[in-house]
Design a protein around this motif. Sequence first.
Motif, PDB file in Angstrom:
ATOM      1  N   SER A 144       0.825  -1.216   0.000  1.00  0.00           N
ATOM      2  CA  SER A 144       0.000   0.000   0.000  1.00  0.00           C
ATOM      3  C   SER A 144       0.857   1.262   0.000  1.00  0.00           C
ATOM      4  CB  SER A 144      -0.926   0.012   1.213  1.00  0.00           C
ATOM      5  OG  SER A 144      -1.797  -1.084   1.169  1.00  0.00           O
ATOM      6  N   ILE A 145       1.927   1.253   0.776  1.00  0.00           N
ATOM      7  CA  ILE A 145       2.796   2.438   0.858  1.00  0.00           C
ATOM      8  C   ILE A 145       3.462   2.707  -0.490  1.00  0.00           C
ATOM      9  CG2 ILE A 145       4.952   3.314   1.871  1.00  0.00           C
ATOM     10  CD1 ILE A 145       4.031   1.894   4.508  1.00  0.00           C
ATOM     11  N   VAL A 146       4.075   1.691  -1.080  1.00  0.00           N
ATOM     12  CA  VAL A 146       4.782   1.889  -2.345  1.00  0.00           C
ATOM     13  C   VAL A 146       3.793   2.220  -3.467  1.00  0.00           C
ATOM     14  CG1 VAL A 146       6.319   0.836  -4.055  1.00  0.00           C
ATOM     15  CG2 VAL A 146       6.725   0.451  -1.625  1.00  0.00           C
ATOM     16  N   THR A 147       2.635   1.554  -3.473  1.00  0.00           N
ATOM     17  CA  THR A 147       1.620   1.857  -4.483  1.00  0.00           C
ATOM     18  C   THR A 147       1.108   3.284  -4.315  1.00  0.00           C
ATOM     19  OG1 THR A 147       0.969  -0.464  -4.586  1.00  0.00           O
ATOM     20  CG2 THR A 147      -0.599   1.131  -5.459  1.00  0.00           C
ATOM     21  N   GLY A 148       0.936   3.727  -3.082  1.00  0.00           N
ATOM     22  CA  GLY A 148       0.502   5.098  -2.827  1.00  0.00           C
ATOM     23  C   GLY A 148       1.493   6.123  -3.338  1.00  0.00           C
ATOM     24  N   ILE A 149       2.778   5.864  -3.114  1.00  0.00           N
ATOM     25  CA  ILE A 149       3.810   6.766  -3.630  1.00  0.00           C
ATOM     26  C   ILE A 149       3.769   6.801  -5.159  1.00  0.00           C
ATOM     27  CG2 ILE A 149       6.309   7.133  -3.818  1.00  0.00           C
ATOM     28  CD1 ILE A 149       6.491   5.918  -0.928  1.00  0.00           C
ATOM     29  N   LEU A 150       3.628   5.627  -5.759  1.00  0.00           N
ATOM     30  CA  LEU A 150       3.515   5.560  -7.228  1.00  0.00           C
ATOM     31  C   LEU A 150       2.287   6.326  -7.724  1.00  0.00           C
ATOM     32  CD1 LEU A 150       4.469   1.912  -8.210  1.00  0.00           C
ATOM     33  CD2 LEU A 150       5.434   4.001  -9.142  1.00  0.00           C
ATOM     34  N   ALA A 151       1.178   6.193  -7.017  1.00  0.00           N
ATOM     35  CA  ALA A 151      -0.045   6.897  -7.413  1.00  0.00           C
ATOM     36  C   ALA A 151       0.165   8.403  -7.351  1.00  0.00           C
ATOM     37  CB  ALA A 151      -1.211   6.473  -6.519  1.00  0.00           C
ATOM     38  N   LEU A 152       0.853   8.875  -6.324  1.00  0.00           N
ATOM     39  CA  LEU A 152       1.136  10.308  -6.221  1.00  0.00           C
ATOM     40  C   LEU A 152       2.019  10.785  -7.374  1.00  0.00           C
ATOM     41  CD1 LEU A 152       1.734  10.688  -2.376  1.00  0.00           C
ATOM     42  CD2 LEU A 152      -0.224  11.514  -3.711  1.00  0.00           C
ATOM     43  N   ILE A 153       3.010   9.991  -7.728  1.00  0.00           N
ATOM     44  CA  ILE A 153       3.875  10.335  -8.859  1.00  0.00           C
ATOM     45  C   ILE A 153       3.059  10.347 -10.152  1.00  0.00           C
ATOM     46  CG2 ILE A 153       5.808   9.520 -10.271  1.00  0.00           C
ATOM     47  CD1 ILE A 153       7.070   8.510  -7.600  1.00  0.00           C
ATOM     48  N   MET A 154       2.172   9.374 -10.312  1.00  0.00           N
ATOM     49  CA  MET A 154       1.332   9.326 -11.513  1.00  0.00           C
ATOM     50  C   MET A 154       0.429  10.555 -11.588  1.00  0.00           C
ATOM     51  SD  MET A 154       0.466   5.238 -11.464  1.00  0.00           S
ATOM     52  CE  MET A 154      -0.811   5.296 -12.719  1.00  0.00           C
ATOM     53  N   LEU A 155      -0.154  10.946 -10.458  1.00  0.00           N
ATOM     54  CA  LEU A 155      -0.991  12.150 -10.433  1.00  0.00           C
ATOM     55  C   LEU A 155      -0.167  13.380 -10.800  1.00  0.00           C
ATOM     56  CD1 LEU A 155      -3.150  11.522  -7.247  1.00  0.00           C
ATOM     57  CD2 LEU A 155      -3.977  11.714  -9.593  1.00  0.00           C
ATOM     58  N   TRP A 156       1.042  13.469 -10.264  1.00  0.00           N
ATOM     59  CA  TRP A 156       1.928  14.582 -10.563  1.00  0.00           C
ATOM     60  C   TRP A 156       2.256  14.645 -12.053  1.00  0.00           C
ATOM     61  CZ3 TRP A 156       7.464  14.506 -11.522  1.00  0.00           C
ATOM     62  CH2 TRP A 156       8.045  15.770 -11.519  1.00  0.00           C
ATOM     63  N   LEU A 157       2.366  13.478 -12.685  1.00  0.00           N
ATOM     64  CA  LEU A 157       2.651  13.413 -14.124  1.00  0.00           C
ATOM     65  C   LEU A 157       1.405  13.617 -14.982  1.00  0.00           C
ATOM     66  CD1 LEU A 157       5.117  10.366 -14.178  1.00  0.00           C
ATOM     67  CD2 LEU A 157       5.677  12.794 -14.507  1.00  0.00           C
ATOM     68  N   GLY A 158       0.247  13.722 -14.339  1.00  0.00           N
ATOM     69  CA  GLY A 158      -1.001  13.931 -15.071  1.00  0.00           C
ATOM     70  C   GLY A 158      -1.645  12.648 -15.580  1.00  0.00           C
ATOM     71  N   ILE A 159      -1.235  11.518 -15.019  1.00  0.00           N
ATOM     72  CA  ILE A 159      -1.801  10.225 -15.417  1.00  0.00           C
ATOM     73  C   ILE A 159      -3.030   9.961 -14.546  1.00  0.00           C
ATOM     74  CG2 ILE A 159      -1.365   7.743 -15.582  1.00  0.00           C
ATOM     75  CD1 ILE A 159       1.655   8.496 -15.699  1.00  0.00           C
ATOM     76  N   PRO A 160      -4.186   9.653 -15.137  1.00  0.00           N
ATOM     77  CA  PRO A 160      -5.361   9.359 -14.320  1.00  0.00           C
ATOM     78  C   PRO A 160      -5.121   8.116 -13.450  1.00  0.00           C
ATOM     79  CG  PRO A 160      -5.814   8.985 -16.659  1.00  0.00           C
ATOM     80  CD  PRO A 160      -4.433   9.522 -16.550  1.00  0.00           C
ATOM     81  N   VAL A 161      -5.466   8.256 -12.171  1.00  0.00           N
ATOM     82  CA  VAL A 161      -5.164   7.189 -11.221  1.00  0.00           C
ATOM     83  C   VAL A 161      -6.434   6.546 -10.680  1.00  0.00           C
ATOM     84  CG1 VAL A 161      -4.075   6.658  -9.003  1.00  0.00           C
ATOM     85  CG2 VAL A 161      -2.971   8.235 -10.578  1.00  0.00           C
ATOM     86  N   PHE A 162      -7.379   7.365 -10.268  1.00  0.00           N
ATOM     87  CA  PHE A 162      -8.575   6.859  -9.604  1.00  0.00           C
ATOM     88  C   PHE A 162      -9.773   6.897 -10.544  1.00  0.00           C
ATOM     89  CE2 PHE A 162      -5.825   8.684  -6.292  1.00  0.00           C
ATOM     90  CZ  PHE A 162      -5.543   7.511  -5.605  1.00  0.00           C
ATOM     91  N   PRO A 163     -10.789   6.052 -10.276  1.00  0.00           N
ATOM     92  CA  PRO A 163     -11.976   6.047 -11.129  1.00  0.00           C
ATOM     93  C   PRO A 163     -12.698   7.394 -11.079  1.00  0.00           C
ATOM     94  CG  PRO A 163     -12.269   4.535  -9.279  1.00  0.00           C
ATOM     95  CD  PRO A 163     -10.888   5.099  -9.186  1.00  0.00           C
TER      96      PRO A 163
END
Length: 146
Positions: free
Chosen positions: A126-145
């Motif tokens: 969960s921690i590593v996936t959360g960090i990845l999700a934050l990076i994806m959001l920062w890059l403008g990649i849609p993360v959540f539904p």
Amino acid sequence: MRLYHDIVILGVILSLIYYECTGLSPAGLVVPGYIALCLQTPARIGYTLAVVLATWGLSRLLGNVTILYGRRRFAVMILLSFAINWAILKTGLLVHNPGLIGALVPGIIAQEFEKQGIAKSLVSLSIVTGILALIMLWLGIPVFPV
């Protein structure tokens, strides 16, 4: 497509850093990247985790009647995850098939459950996936539904 691979590679890098800092594996090196890429489909994540738990449980039961360790245990977990997914799909237990994340991911996660425990594996994942999700959001990649 290229970005997909970049997220998985970034997940491997973050997993290595996390492991070096904590001594805990986030349920395998490649797993956080695949989970992060599937955050838009929570049913898929839930289904995959259900297959993982069934795989882990069945492998523990098999360990009572046969010798399972090392590569043999890992191979059995990979094969069990395939078999469980196949059985669920063939019996029609699901009205809608959310799909399994990756071919090997459930077996990898089940192996980590066996090695370091379910709670430590899931928290680390969960921690590593959360960090990845934050990076994806920062890059403008849609993360959540949506």
